[in-house]
Design an enzyme around this catalytic site. Structure first.
Site, PDB file in Angstrom:
ATOM      1  N   ASP A   1     -20.326 -58.081  24.421  1.00 37.24           N
ATOM      2  CA  ASP A   1     -21.238 -57.534  25.412  1.00 37.24           C
ATOM      3  C   ASP A   1     -20.413 -57.526  26.691  1.00 37.24           C
ATOM      4  O   ASP A   1     -20.214 -58.551  27.341  1.00 37.24           O
ATOM      5  CB  ASP A   1     -22.484 -58.411  25.557  1.00 37.24           C
ATOM      6  CG  ASP A   1     -23.450 -57.854  26.606  1.00 37.24           C
ATOM      7  OD1 ASP A   1     -22.984 -57.110  27.492  1.00 37.24           O
ATOM      8  OD2 ASP A   1     -24.643 -58.176  26.552  1.00 37.24           O
TER       9      ASP A   1
ATOM     10  N   PHE B   1     -29.128 -62.676  24.859  1.00 37.66           N
ATOM     11  CA  PHE B   1     -29.610 -61.892  25.983  1.00 37.66           C
ATOM     12  C   PHE B   1     -30.868 -61.169  25.510  1.00 37.66           C
ATOM     13  O   PHE B   1     -30.968 -60.792  24.347  1.00 37.66           O
ATOM     14  CB  PHE B   1     -28.573 -60.897  26.511  1.00 37.66           C
ATOM     15  CG  PHE B   1     -29.087 -60.181  27.727  1.00 37.66           C
ATOM     16  CD1 PHE B   1     -29.180 -60.841  28.946  1.00 37.66           C
ATOM     17  CD2 PHE B   1     -29.559 -58.879  27.644  1.00 37.66           C
ATOM     18  CE1 PHE B   1     -29.730 -60.206  30.067  1.00 37.66           C
ATOM     19  CE2 PHE B   1     -30.102 -58.243  28.759  1.00 37.66           C
ATOM     20  CZ  PHE B   1     -30.181 -58.908  29.965  1.00 37.66           C
ATOM     21  N   THR B   2     -31.815 -60.982  26.423  1.00 36.99           N
ATOM     22  CA  THR B   2     -33.156 -60.491  26.061  1.00 36.99           C
ATOM     23  C   THR B   2     -33.127 -59.218  25.204  1.00 36.99           C
ATOM     24  O   THR B   2     -33.576 -59.225  24.053  1.00 36.99           O
ATOM     25  CB  THR B   2     -33.973 -60.240  27.336  1.00 36.99           C
ATOM     26  OG1 THR B   2     -33.216 -59.398  28.213  1.00 36.99           O
ATOM     27  CG2 THR B   2     -34.266 -61.558  28.058  1.00 36.99           C
TER      28      THR B   2
ATOM     29  N   ARG C   1     -35.817 -66.909  34.807  1.00 39.02           N
ATOM     30  CA  ARG C   1     -35.033 -66.904  33.587  1.00 39.02           C
ATOM     31  C   ARG C   1     -35.278 -68.254  32.914  1.00 39.02           C
ATOM     32  O   ARG C   1     -34.511 -69.190  33.084  1.00 39.02           O
ATOM     33  CB  ARG C   1     -33.543 -66.681  33.874  1.00 39.02           C
ATOM     34  CG  ARG C   1     -33.164 -65.217  34.041  1.00 39.02           C
ATOM     35  CD  ARG C   1     -33.433 -64.435  32.783  1.00 39.02           C
ATOM     36  NE  ARG C   1     -33.021 -63.039  32.839  1.00 39.02           N
ATOM     37  CZ  ARG C   1     -33.735 -62.022  32.339  1.00 39.02           C
ATOM     38  NH1 ARG C   1     -34.928 -62.229  31.830  1.00 39.02           N
ATOM     39  NH2 ARG C   1     -33.280 -60.801  32.357  1.00 39.02           N
TER      40      ARG C   1
ATOM     41  N   LYS D   1     -23.989 -52.643  35.757  1.00 40.23           N
ATOM     42  CA  LYS D   1     -23.429 -53.851  36.346  1.00 40.23           C
ATOM     43  C   LYS D   1     -22.001 -53.568  36.801  1.00 40.23           C
ATOM     44  O   LYS D   1     -21.803 -52.998  37.858  1.00 40.23           O
ATOM     45  CB  LYS D   1     -23.484 -55.015  35.336  1.00 40.23           C
ATOM     46  CG  LYS D   1     -24.857 -55.652  35.210  1.00 40.23           C
ATOM     47  CD  LYS D   1     -25.826 -54.842  34.392  1.00 40.23           C
ATOM     48  CE  LYS D   1     -27.081 -55.607  34.064  1.00 40.23           C
ATOM     49  NZ  LYS D   1     -27.496 -55.501  32.686  1.00 40.23           N
TER      50      LYS D   1
ATOM     51  N   TYR E   1     -24.212 -28.504  28.780  1.00 41.86           N
ATOM     52  CA  TYR E   1     -24.858 -29.319  27.745  1.00 41.86           C
ATOM     53  C   TYR E   1     -23.815 -29.997  26.862  1.00 41.86           C
ATOM     54  O   TYR E   1     -24.016 -31.116  26.401  1.00 41.86           O
ATOM     55  CB  TYR E   1     -25.781 -28.454  26.883  1.00 41.86           C
ATOM     56  CG  TYR E   1     -26.673 -29.306  26.002  1.00 41.86           C
ATOM     57  CD1 TYR E   1     -27.841 -29.862  26.514  1.00 41.86           C
ATOM     58  CD2 TYR E   1     -26.321 -29.574  24.681  1.00 41.86           C
ATOM     59  CE1 TYR E   1     -28.645 -30.675  25.735  1.00 41.86           C
ATOM     60  CE2 TYR E   1     -27.119 -30.384  23.887  1.00 41.86           C
ATOM     61  CZ  TYR E   1     -28.282 -30.929  24.414  1.00 41.86           C
ATOM     62  OH  TYR E   1     -29.075 -31.739  23.642  1.00 41.86           O
TER      63      TYR E   1
ATOM     64  N   PHE F   1     -41.543 -60.854  30.008  1.00 37.22           N
ATOM     65  CA  PHE F   1     -41.280 -61.145  31.428  1.00 37.22           C
ATOM     66  C   PHE F   1     -41.375 -59.910  32.317  1.00 37.22           C
ATOM     67  O   PHE F   1     -41.671 -60.013  33.494  1.00 37.22           O
ATOM     68  CB  PHE F   1     -39.898 -61.802  31.585  1.00 37.22           C
ATOM     69  CG  PHE F   1     -38.759 -60.967  31.071  1.00 37.22           C
ATOM     70  CD1 PHE F   1     -38.409 -60.996  29.727  1.00 37.22           C
ATOM     71  CD2 PHE F   1     -38.046 -60.148  31.926  1.00 37.22           C
ATOM     72  CE1 PHE F   1     -37.370 -60.225  29.245  1.00 37.22           C
ATOM     73  CE2 PHE F   1     -36.998 -59.370  31.459  1.00 37.22           C
ATOM     74  CZ  PHE F   1     -36.665 -59.403  30.114  1.00 37.22           C
TER      75      PHE F   1
HETATM   76  C1  LIG Z   1     -28.263 -55.856  31.636  1.00 37.59           C
HETATM   77  C2  LIG Z   1     -27.694 -56.433  30.428  1.00 37.59           C
HETATM   78  C3  LIG Z   1     -27.784 -55.786  29.198  1.00 37.59           C
HETATM   79  C4  LIG Z   1     -28.591 -54.523  28.980  1.00 37.59           C
HETATM   80  O1  LIG Z   1     -28.148 -53.475  29.751  1.00 37.59           O
HETATM   81  P1  LIG Z   1     -29.149 -52.378  30.379  1.00 37.59           P
HETATM   82  O2  LIG Z   1     -28.224 -51.433  31.046  1.00 37.59           O
HETATM   83  O3  LIG Z   1     -30.055 -53.098  31.323  1.00 37.59           O
HETATM   84  O4  LIG Z   1     -29.891 -51.774  29.263  1.00 37.59           O
HETATM   85  C5  LIG Z   1     -27.154 -56.362  28.112  1.00 37.59           C
HETATM   86  N1  LIG Z   1     -26.490 -57.525  28.231  1.00 37.59           N
HETATM   87  C6  LIG Z   1     -26.398 -58.186  29.394  1.00 37.59           C
HETATM   88  C7  LIG Z   1     -25.642 -59.466  29.458  1.00 37.59           C
HETATM   89  C8  LIG Z   1     -27.005 -57.674  30.530  1.00 37.59           C
HETATM   90  O5  LIG Z   1     -26.938 -58.350  31.677  1.00 37.59           O
END
Ligand SMILES: *Cc1c(COP(=O)(O)O)cnc(C)c1O
Length: 458
Positions: free
Chosen positions: A217, A126-127, A384, A260, A74, A450
């Site tokens: 980011d 970004f969303t 998008r 990613k 843990y 979306f």
């Molecule tokens: C995917 C993404 C996020 C958010 O990350 P998650 O792991 O999906 O929560 C933030 N910024 C960008 C540019 C992304 O492509």
């Protein structure tokens, strides 16, 4: 097209997943049942899945071996120590807080670094990022260079921040009213466009003068580094790792989606240099994610992420990655299919405005194009455009200039032959584009619509 420009896969395939071939009739039914939203399809019904590059990566044998040495204690897991050391070495920040994925890090950062009423300038929204900023009382301001909003302009480093826009915001609102600058490398919604090192340096100089912090980011920082090596003067002889290190030397911290560029299926983290912010982040991570030594991940997830992050910096890996995406883009361009130019790091974006000139933006052309592409070929993509952009505080639709369909390539999953098949399907649909009809909402959720919205034909 000269295939010699495209390196062969720098890996052997030793595990395979069989995919289902479906008929057009089956896909018509599946798409209708999914309310013409590709997010609502069953993955089983998809042949080639280009919905997203998020968490869809193929892990290496070394990463899978790492899964077996997960230390699931843990607290104080040795995998956390490995991840912590790896991130600190490659990114150069003083502190790292693990989270379950990128938006977990965005949630923490937005809570600790934004005071209600402050502005958060960024190179395109970004969303999930903008959602967390606004939920915490911030106002997002787009300061990306104008060219990024024009799909037809083929210019390098289209993700750069426009320094005049940033200066103007500082002059008008005052530095105290700016929470921090959010700089995305690369810019997902602009088409995966990279940011130049020169721009990062200049943003740093300008913000330092005014005492404003800069958070990246970092989601696709390795892809961004490849572009710098390939296209920015003075970086051809630098390693990807050196470039990544220099990029982050101009930031105060970052949010990261491990799904990613860390080449794993889940995970993320938040980094910072500031002691006070680190203390606050550690207090909050316990509430939202888990202990500061696992942040919602299993020990094995952290081990795979540490290994994946190191693998992502290998030149052969990232060169193949970016060029495979480019291969698909070039094929479409040669056939006259309108795409966002230049081709970005993780995806090819179809320009739905020019693909469907017979539809207005209120007819959701990108949404319908994505649905039709699935029906015709079994290839899953995502919208998008106006649907993803959502509504503003007054309930009006954001109407982004870019109305696109994203063909997102998962890392190490598909071959060039798959890219050929996707290209053929898109080219065929382009020839029959009049068959793409407008859509309207059958169900519209309030936030991040979306993901779960449903549509019907107008
Ligand atoms: C995917 C993404 C996020 C958010 O990350 P998650 O792991 O999906 O929560 C933030 N910024 C960008 C540019 C992304 O492509």
């Amino acid at each position: 097209m000269d295939i010699k420009n495209y390196p062969a896969e720098p890996f052997r395939i030793k595990v395979v997943e069989t995919v289902k071939m479906s008929t057009r009739e089956e896909r018509v039914k599946a798409m209708r049942e999914a309310g013409y939203n590709t997010f609502l399809l069953n993955s089983e019904d998809v042949y080639i899945d280009l919905l997203t590059d998020s968490g869809t990566n193929a892990m290496s044998d070394k990463q899978w071996a790492g899964m077996m040495i997960g230390d699931e204690a843990y607290a104080g897991s040795k995998n956390f120590k490995h991840l912590d050391a790896t991130v600190k070495e490659l990114f150069g920040f003083k502190h790292m807080v693990p989270t379950h994925q990128g938006r977990g890090a965005e949630n923490l950062l937005s809570q600790i670094a934004i005071k209600p009423g402050q502005y958060v300038p960024g190179n395109m929204y970004f969303t999930t990022t903008r959602y967390h900023q606004e939920r915490n009382g911030g106002t997002f301001v787009d300061i990306i260079r104008d060219e990024a909003h024009d799909a037809t302009l083929d210019v390098a480093f289209k993700g750069d921040i426009d320094l005049n826009k940033l200066q103007k915001l500082i002059d008008e609102q005052g530095a105290d009213n700016i929470a921090y600058v959010c700089l995305a490398v690369t810019v997902n919604l602009a088409g995966g466009q990279p940011v130049s090192m020169k721009n990062m340096r200049e943003v740093r100089e300008l913000t330092a003068k005014h005492g404003i912090k800069v958070f990246y980011d970092a989601t696709r920082c390795v892809e961004n580094a490849f572009y710098i090596k390939e296209q920015e003067e003075g970086f051809a002889d630098k390693s990807i790792k050196e470039i990544v290190q220099e990029m982050f030397s101009y930031a105060d911290g970052c949010t990261m989606s491990g799904k990613k560029d860390c080449i794993v299926n889940i995970g993320g983290f938040l980094c910072m240099n500031d002691e006070q912010l680190f203390e606050e982040a550690k207090e909050l991570v316990v509430v939202y994610e888990g202990m500061p030594s696992y942040g919602g991940m299993a020990g094995r997830d952290m081990e795979a992420m540490a290994i994946g992050l190191k693998e992502s910096m290998q030149y052969e890996y990232i060169e193949h990655r970016v060029k495979q995406v480019r291969y698909l883009g070039e094929k479409l361009k040669e056939a006259g299919v309108p795409i966002v130019q230049p081709v970005g790091g993780h995806a090819v974006f179809l320009d739905a405005r020019r693909f469907c000139p017979h539809l207005k933006q209120e007819d959701f052309p990108a949404q319908s194009l994505a649905a039709n592409l699935f029906i015709e070929s079994g290839v899953r993509s995502m919208e998008r455009g106006i649907v993803s952009a959502g509504r503003d505080k007054n309930g009006n639709n954001h109407a982004p200039k870019l109305e696109t369909v994203r063909l997102t390539i998962p890392r190490r999953v598909y071959t060039y032959r798959h890219m050929d098949l996707v290209a053929d399907a898109v080219i065929e649909l382009y020839k029959n584009k009049e068959q793409i009809k407008g859509l309207k909402f059958a169900y519209e959720p309030k936030q991040l619509r979306f993901f779960t919205a449903r549509f019907e034909h107008k």
